[in-house]
Structures are given as C-alpha cells and as structure tokens.
Design a protein around this motif. Structure first.
Motif, PDB file in Angstrom:
ATOM      1  N   GLU A  31      96.923  54.843 -10.933  1.00 41.68           N
ATOM      2  CA  GLU A  31      96.114  54.303 -10.064  1.00 41.68           C
ATOM      3  C   GLU A  31      97.249  54.162  -8.942  1.00 41.68           C
ATOM      4  OE1 GLU A  31      92.611  51.505 -12.160  1.00 41.68           O
ATOM      5  OE2 GLU A  31      94.533  50.647 -11.884  1.00 41.68           O
ATOM      6  N   THR A  32      96.744  54.299  -7.666  1.00 43.18           N
ATOM      7  CA  THR A  32      97.319  54.062  -6.372  1.00 43.18           C
ATOM      8  C   THR A  32      96.781  53.119  -5.386  1.00 43.18           C
ATOM      9  OG1 THR A  32      97.931  56.514  -6.454  1.00 43.18           O
ATOM     10  CG2 THR A  32      98.229  55.485  -4.294  1.00 43.18           C
ATOM     11  N   TYR A  33      97.655  52.426  -4.785  1.00 40.21           N
ATOM     12  CA  TYR A  33      97.306  51.280  -4.339  1.00 40.21           C
ATOM     13  C   TYR A  33      97.835  51.210  -2.956  1.00 40.21           C
ATOM     14  CZ  TYR A  33      95.715  48.991  -8.363  1.00 40.21           C
ATOM     15  OH  TYR A  33      94.958  48.583  -9.771  1.00 40.21           O
ATOM     16  N   ASP A  34      97.203  51.250  -1.663  1.00 39.20           N
ATOM     17  CA  ASP A  34      97.781  51.154  -0.408  1.00 39.20           C
ATOM     18  C   ASP A  34      97.974  49.845   0.147  1.00 39.20           C
ATOM     19  OD1 ASP A  34      95.387  49.948   0.239  1.00 39.20           O
ATOM     20  OD2 ASP A  34      94.663  51.873   1.226  1.00 39.20           O
ATOM     21  N   LYS A  36      96.019  47.624   1.020  1.00 36.89           N
ATOM     22  CA  LYS A  36      95.076  46.753   1.862  1.00 36.89           C
ATOM     23  C   LYS A  36      94.051  46.270   1.015  1.00 36.89           C
ATOM     24  CE  LYS A  36      96.145  50.158   5.461  1.00 36.89           C
ATOM     25  NZ  LYS A  36      95.512  51.428   6.068  1.00 36.89           N
ATOM     26  N   SER A  37      93.847  46.448  -0.161  1.00 43.07           N
ATOM     27  CA  SER A  37      93.023  45.986  -1.132  1.00 43.07           C
ATOM     28  C   SER A  37      93.433  45.751  -2.467  1.00 43.07           C
ATOM     29  CB  SER A  37      91.604  46.920  -1.213  1.00 43.07           C
ATOM     30  OG  SER A  37      90.708  46.581  -1.985  1.00 43.07           O
ATOM     31  N   ASP A  39      91.603  46.779  -5.003  1.00 45.18           N
ATOM     32  CA  ASP A  39      91.240  47.721  -5.806  1.00 45.18           C
ATOM     33  C   ASP A  39      92.100  49.175  -5.321  1.00 45.18           C
ATOM     34  OD1 ASP A  39      88.971  46.476  -6.727  1.00 45.18           O
ATOM     35  OD2 ASP A  39      87.969  46.844  -4.779  1.00 45.18           O
ATOM     36  N   SER A  41      93.363  52.629  -4.180  1.00 43.03           N
ATOM     37  CA  SER A  41      92.937  53.604  -3.114  1.00 43.03           C
ATOM     38  C   SER A  41      92.587  54.937  -3.572  1.00 43.03           C
ATOM     39  CB  SER A  41      93.825  53.612  -2.062  1.00 43.03           C
ATOM     40  OG  SER A  41      95.159  54.124  -2.353  1.00 43.03           O
ATOM     41  N   ALA A  42      93.205  55.293  -4.830  1.00 47.14           N
ATOM     42  CA  ALA A  42      93.032  56.417  -5.382  1.00 47.14           C
ATOM     43  C   ALA A  42      93.149  56.370  -6.848  1.00 47.14           C
ATOM     44  CB  ALA A  42      93.792  57.482  -4.815  1.00 47.14           C
ATOM     45  N   GLY A  65     100.426  56.059  -1.032  1.00 46.52           N
ATOM     46  CA  GLY A  65     100.398  54.924  -1.853  1.00 46.52           C
ATOM     47  C   GLY A  65     101.435  53.968  -1.646  1.00 46.52           C
ATOM     48  N   ASN A 357      93.205  62.239   7.874  1.00 47.38           N
ATOM     49  CA  ASN A 357      93.242  61.228   6.764  1.00 47.38           C
ATOM     50  C   ASN A 357      92.811  61.550   5.589  1.00 47.38           C
ATOM     51  OD1 ASN A 357      94.331  59.254   8.603  1.00 47.38           O
ATOM     52  ND2 ASN A 357      92.486  58.638   9.237  1.00 47.38           N
TER      53      ASN A 357
END
Length: 374
Positions: A31-34, A36-37, A39, A41-42, A65, A357
C-alpha cells in the motif's frame, strides 16, 4: 543480502494446491500513501526477496509515495496478516522495479527460478492482489504464451514474458510462478494490452534480479548515465503544425548539468544523438532510441546532440557536445523520499520522458509553451 536463484534441474513439479501452499506466503500486499488522504493512493503486490525483509515490487506501484505499508498473507484464503511500515530502498522506472524494506525476520522468502529455461506452453500461476485488499491473495493460472515480447511503456522498451494468466491492476509486483514453485517473473499491469483479452506480461526474473541486487547494495542501478534533462516526444502532429522536425523536446534542465553549461535551453528539440536519428519508428520508442545510443558511453564521456531551436520566428540547427554524468535513478538509500530534481524527474534515467500524472509519456498534442503561451 541479495536475492538468490535456483533452477528446476533438481526440483519436482508440484500440484497446483502444493504450489499455492508453498508460494502464497511469499507474496504480500503493498500500500502506497501520498499523505493527502488516510486511504492508500495505490495498492499492488510484492514478493518477499529475503527472510530479513526485502520486498520486490513494481516501480509504478510506489511512484509518488511518501509512506508505504506491507501486509503479509496469513495463509488463509483471502485473509490479510500482519502489517509493517516499509522504507523505499530504491526504485527504477526504466525496468519498473522497486525494492522496499521492512523490519522483520523469519519471513517466507520466495525461491527464484531461471526464466531463461522457460518454454512456450509451460504452465504458470500468477499470485497477487487484483483490486488491492478487496481480492488479495488471488491465484490465477495459465501458460507461457510467448517469450521475449518487446513491450513499450513510458518511452522504454522491455523484453517481457507473455502469459494468458489474468493480470489485473493490483497484480503489479506479484509473482509469476512455474510448477516447481519458483518465481520466474514479476507481473506488471503497466504492460497490459487493453485491446486484447488473455494477454498479460511479466518481467523475467533473470532481468529483474540484477536490478534488485544493485538497488539493495547501492540504492540505485549502477552503470547508467544521464544528461540531466527531462524530455517528451515532439510528435508529427506538432511538427507539421509548426513546420519543425520531430524529436525529443526539452522540458527541463538540471542547472548543475553539463547540458546547462553547454547552452541547452528548454523547448530545444533534440533530433539526433551522435548522428543517430531519434524520431525513428513509433513516438513511444523515441526515448528508447535515444537511450540505447547514450548508454553505450560512461560517465564523463561526451555525446554530440543535434538540436533545433525556435528563436526569433525561425528555426536554427545547433550542435552541442555534452558530458554525461552518473545516473543514480529515482531514489537512493541516502534519501527517504523520491527525487524531485529535474535531472532525475523521468525516473531511473535523468533524460527520460516528461510524465503526466498517470505515468504516460507527455506528448502534449495541444502545443508547447513557446508556441501557445501556456
């Protein structure tokens, strides 16, 4: 630690259930997180490369990420196991390979086979997480449909294994396994043929392992060079519209690079490298044409670029000799975040395609800043 490989010469073929039991725990959810959330992002898949926590996945799974989480398979059907925060060791967009590290021991490391021994028609399984957590731990079956398929993505051409085992988003970074329980490929939905059914692709493990080993040892793939520029394809659409040649248009330049010192400017169109025409074949392969010539040289060598510059209402042709420097790729162990420098913006290669993007090559069919004022 480096990943280890074995061949099937002294192994016995397994039944499908035996194979799944032996290999499934070696495939994880990434799990990849940016940030910004809350949840991810990928979401994608990964393969446990070593018992002390090195995880192989696809570069596009971790792209952008800032935080990464690895969720182990607990051995039950469709069930998630223990989760770990992960560190990005390195990522290489050119081969779509990345390595993560978790602080754990005693993990079920995969056994790696020899993709050079594969034959068309050989049975394989794909293990991964299509849809992320929703369908985690999915196993699909098929055969090796073809070997050495030349697949282009993001300006790069890569030799891939073709299989009819279903490979969907979320499977990226997962395992393609032979019937001896050995990982012989890393599945990637990035190379999927959307116009056809039953065509999935995987990166041969013999190609992936040197990249993985170099990232683990150095944080990047050694032996590569760059000019320190970002480019995208200046296609025939734009060339005809503005009466200019096709080639690679410069989007940005690293101010510390020799390209900047030699006077290269943004919006220059590179048409040749060492007298080799770049715009040969489909525009998706133009950067690959450029890199094949560039990669014949080492850091410190100079290459000759033929450049067309639109200036004062007319096109001028220039010749620039530019020294190459070492390309340390997207990330290294000395930095916990992806490089934002223009010299590495293309990822895995400091000259590559300027990305949109969605990770696709930026052809910018609607015009460029020096024509449209954008």
């Amino acid at each position: 630690p480096t990943s280890s490989a074995s061949t099937n010469s002294n192994s016995l073929q397994m039944s499908t259930t035996q194979l799944v039991s032996a290999v499934k725990k070696s495939v994880v959810l990434v799990e990849t997180y940016d940030l910004k959330s809350v949840d991810p992002s990928a979401e994608g898949s990964g393969i446990i490369s070593s018992s002390d926590g090195y995880i192989i996945t696809n570069a596009h799974v971790v792209s952008g990420g800032q935080k990464f989480e690895i969720i182990l398979d607990d051995g039950s059907s469709g069930s998630a196991g223990k989760s770990y925060d992960a560190t990005l060791v390195g990522s290489d967009t050119r081969t779509d390979i990345a390595v993560l590290k978790i602080n754990a021991t005693g993990l079920a490391a995969a056994t790696f086979g020899n993709s050079g021994q594969l034959q068309v028609g050989e049975s394989v399984l794909a293990i991964g997480n299509p849809g992320g957590t929703e369908f985690s731990g999915t196993v699909t079956s098929g055969i090796i449909s073809a070997l050495n398929r030349q697949i282009s993505a993001n300006g790069y051409t890569q030799s891939c294994l073709q299989t009819d085992a279903p490979i969907n988003p979320g499977n990226s970074g997962g395992a393609l396994v032979n019937m001896y329980g050995q990982v012989i490929g890393i599945t990637s939905s990035k190379f999927a043929e959307e116009d056809y059914e039953g065509m999935g692709f995987a990166i041969p493990i013999n190609d992936a392992k040197p990249v993985v080993d170099s990232i683990i040892q150095n944080g990047y793939v050694t032996g590569r060079v760059k000019l320190g520029i970002s480019v995208s394809a200046f296609t025939s659409y734009n060339a005809k519209l503005y009466n200019l040649p096709t080639g690679l248009i410069v989007a940005s330049i690293d101010s510390a690079s020799d390209a900047a010192r030699q006077g290269m400017k943004e919006d220059d169109i590179i048409t040749k490298i060492n007298n080799v025409t770049i715009a040969s074949g489909d525009s998706s392969t133009w950067y690959d044409n450029f890199y094949k010539e560039e990669s014949k040289y080492k850091a410190g060598d100079a290459v000759t670029l033929t450049v067309v510059r639109y200036q004062n209402g007319s096109a001028q042709t220039l010749t620039l000799k530019v020294k190459l420097e070492e390309d340390k790729g997207d990330t290294s162990t000395s930095s916990s975040t992806s490089s934002s420098s223009s010299s590495n913006s293309e990822g895995g290669n400091g000259n590559g395609s300027q990305k949109n993007n969605d990770g696709s090559s930026g052809d910018n069919e609607n015009g460029y800043s020096f024509f449209s004022g954008k």
